[in-house]
Scaffold this motif. Structure first.
Motif, PDB file in Angstrom:
ATOM      1  N   MET A  19     -35.465 -36.392 -15.531  1.00 37.61           N
ATOM      2  CA  MET A  19     -34.162 -36.759 -16.097  1.00 37.61           C
ATOM      3  C   MET A  19     -34.060 -38.238 -16.395  1.00 37.61           C
ATOM      4  O   MET A  19     -33.483 -38.647 -17.398  1.00 37.61           O
ATOM      5  N   LEU A  20     -34.642 -39.067 -15.535  1.00 40.11           N
ATOM      6  CA  LEU A  20     -34.538 -40.520 -15.703  1.00 40.11           C
ATOM      7  C   LEU A  20     -35.882 -41.157 -15.390  1.00 40.11           C
ATOM      8  O   LEU A  20     -36.108 -41.673 -14.306  1.00 40.11           O
ATOM      9  N   PRO A 265     -31.413 -38.377 -22.963  1.00 38.86           N
ATOM     10  CA  PRO A 265     -32.355 -38.021 -21.899  1.00 38.86           C
ATOM     11  C   PRO A 265     -33.542 -37.182 -22.376  1.00 38.86           C
ATOM     12  O   PRO A 265     -34.657 -37.349 -21.877  1.00 38.86           O
ATOM     13  N   GLN A 269     -35.545 -40.692 -23.679  1.00 38.85           N
ATOM     14  CA  GLN A 269     -36.072 -41.008 -22.354  1.00 38.85           C
ATOM     15  C   GLN A 269     -37.407 -40.322 -22.089  1.00 38.85           C
ATOM     16  O   GLN A 269     -38.372 -40.962 -21.681  1.00 38.85           O
TER      17      GLN A 269
END
Length: 351
Positions: A19-20, A265, A269
Motif C-alpha cells: 500500500m505504501l 497508491p 506508488q
C-alpha cells in the motif's frame, strides 16, 4: 504464540509495503517539501504546462457545476430530493479543486486527498439515501423488491463479484438497513482516522509513518465495505429507477471515486515509484512529483466526467427533473414504481 505474532506482523508489514512502498528513488539531496511561494516561484517548464492545463480544467468543472446547480434548483421541485442532488453536484468540483490546490501547495497533497475521499464516502451514503427517497421510503423500497422477487445478490465489487456462488438474502427492511449501515460506517470511520492521523503527526512527527500506514489499511477495509454495500443496493434498484438515470449517476460517482482514490497508491506508488519511473526534481522528491502528476491527471479526468454527466443526466431524458417537463414527467417516471404498488393493492383487495 510468539511465532504466530511474528507471522501476523510480517503479513501486516507486507500489506503495508504494497500500500505504501518505501521511497527507493536515488535522491541524493533530501529536503523538506517546499512551501507554496517557494514552489510556485521555481517552476520547471513541464510543471508550468501541467498547471496551466489543470487551471483550465478546474475553471470548466466549476462552471459546469454552476450549470448543474441551476438546473437542479430550477427544475427539481421536491426540496428533499434537491438537497441530496446538491451533494452529488459538488463531487467533481470538490475532487478537482482538492487536486488543483495540492498541485499548487505540495505540502497539502496528503490531507487534501483524505478530505476528498471523506466527501466521496459521504456522497456514497447520499446515493443510497436518494434511492430510498425515490422509492418513497425503506418500507416501499422493500415492498417493491419483494413483489418483483428481487433478492439481495451479494456478488458485488470489489471482491465478492469473483465468487461464483454466494447465497442471496430477502429484500427485507432489516437487510436493506444493514446494507445502508455498511455504507454509512465509511465516512464515520474515515473522520475518526483523519483526526487520529493529525494527532499522531503533531505528536510523533517522522515516527508517525508506521502508524499512518496501519491506519490507511483500516481506512481501506472500511472503504471496501462501503463500496460493497453501495454496489449491492444499486444493482437491485437498477431496473426500477432507470427513468431517473440513477445507475448513470451512480456509475459516474463510482468511477470518479476510483480515479481519485486508487490511482495514486495502485499506479504511481506501486508501479511508477517502485520501478523508479518518476525521478526527483530540484524541489520535489520522487513521491511528491508523483502526487503532482497524479493530481494533474485527476483534474483532467474530472473535466471529462463532468462533461459526460452533463450529457448523460440532461433534464430532457431524466425524470429527476420533474418540473422540466411536468406533463410527461409524472406519467413516465412514476409508472415503474406505481405499477408495483397498484398491483399489490389490487391483490390485497381481491383477497
Amino acid at each position: 504464540m510468539t511465532k504466530e505474532y511474528g507471522a501476523m506482523r510480517s503479513a501486516l508489514n507486507l500489506i503495508g509495503s504494497v500500500m505504501l512502498p518505501q521511497d527507493t528513488s536515488n535522491c541524493t539531496d533530501r529536503h523538506d517539501t517546499p512551501s507554496a511561494p517557494e514552489f510556485l516561484s521555481h517552476f520547471q517548464p513541464f510543471q508550468t504546462v501541467l498547471l496551466s492545463i489543470a487551471s483550465f480544467s478546474t475553471i470548466i468543472v466549476l462552471f459546469l457545476s454552476l450549470v448543474h446547480w441551476f438546473y437542479v434548483y430550477k427544475y427539481v421541485s421536491i426540496e428533499k430530493r434537491r438537497n441530496k442532488l446538491y451533494w452529488l453536484i459538488a463531487v467533481f468540483p470538490v475532487a478537482c479543486t482538492c487536486s488543483y490546490i495540492a498541485m499548487c501547495v505540495p505540502r497539502t497533497a496528503v490531507i487534501l486527498t483524505c478530505i476528498g475521499v471523506l466527501y466521496y464516502l459521504m456522497c456514497l451514503f447520499v446515493i443510497v439515501s436518494l434511492a430510498r427517497h425515490l422509492f418513497g421510503g425503506r418500507e416501499s423500497f422493500s415492498t417493491c423488491l419483494q413483489y418483483d422477487d428481487r433478492p439481495i445478490d451479494f456478488r458485488s465489487p470489489p471482491f465478492c463479484c469473483i465468487i461464483p456462488k454466494l447465497p442471496t438474502a430477502r429484500s427485507t427492511e432489516k437487510n436493506i438497513r444493514r446494507l445502508e449501515w455498511c455504507v454509512l460506517q465509511a465516512p464515520i470511520v474515515r473522520s475518526i482516522i483523519i483526526f487520529l492521523d493529525v494527532v499522531a503527526v503533531a505528536e510523533l512527527r517522522e515516527d508517525a509513518t508506521s502508524y499512518i500506514r496501519y491506519s490507511d489499511m483500516a481506512s481501506l477495509c472500511s472503504l471496501l465495505l462501503a463500496i460493497f454495500g453501495v454496489h449491492t443496493l444499486a444493482r437491485v434498484t437498477s431496473n426500477k429507477l432507470s427513468a431517473y438515470c440513477f445507475m448513470s449517476m451512480f456509475r459516474l460517482v463510482d468511477i470518479s471515486l476510483l480515479f481519485f482514490s486508487a490511482q495514486q497508491p495502485m499506479i504511481f506508488q506501486n508501479v511508477l515509484l517502485r520501478f523508479n519511473l518518476i525521478s526527483c526534481g530540484p524541489l520535489l522528491n520522487a513521491q511528491e512529483n508523483a502526487y503532482f502528476v497524479c493530481n494533474f491527471i485527476i483534474t483532467c479526468e474530472m473535466l471529462l466526467l463532468s462533461v459526460l454527466a452533463t450529457w448523460l443526466l440532461a433534464p430532457r431524458h431524466n425524470a429527476m427533473f420533474d418540473a422540466y417537463r411536468p406533463s410527461m414527467a409524472l406519467s413516465e417516471t412514476t409508472a415503474s414504481l406505481n405499477d408495483t404498488e397498484q398491483s399489490i393493492i389490487i391483490e390485497h383487495g381481491e383477497i
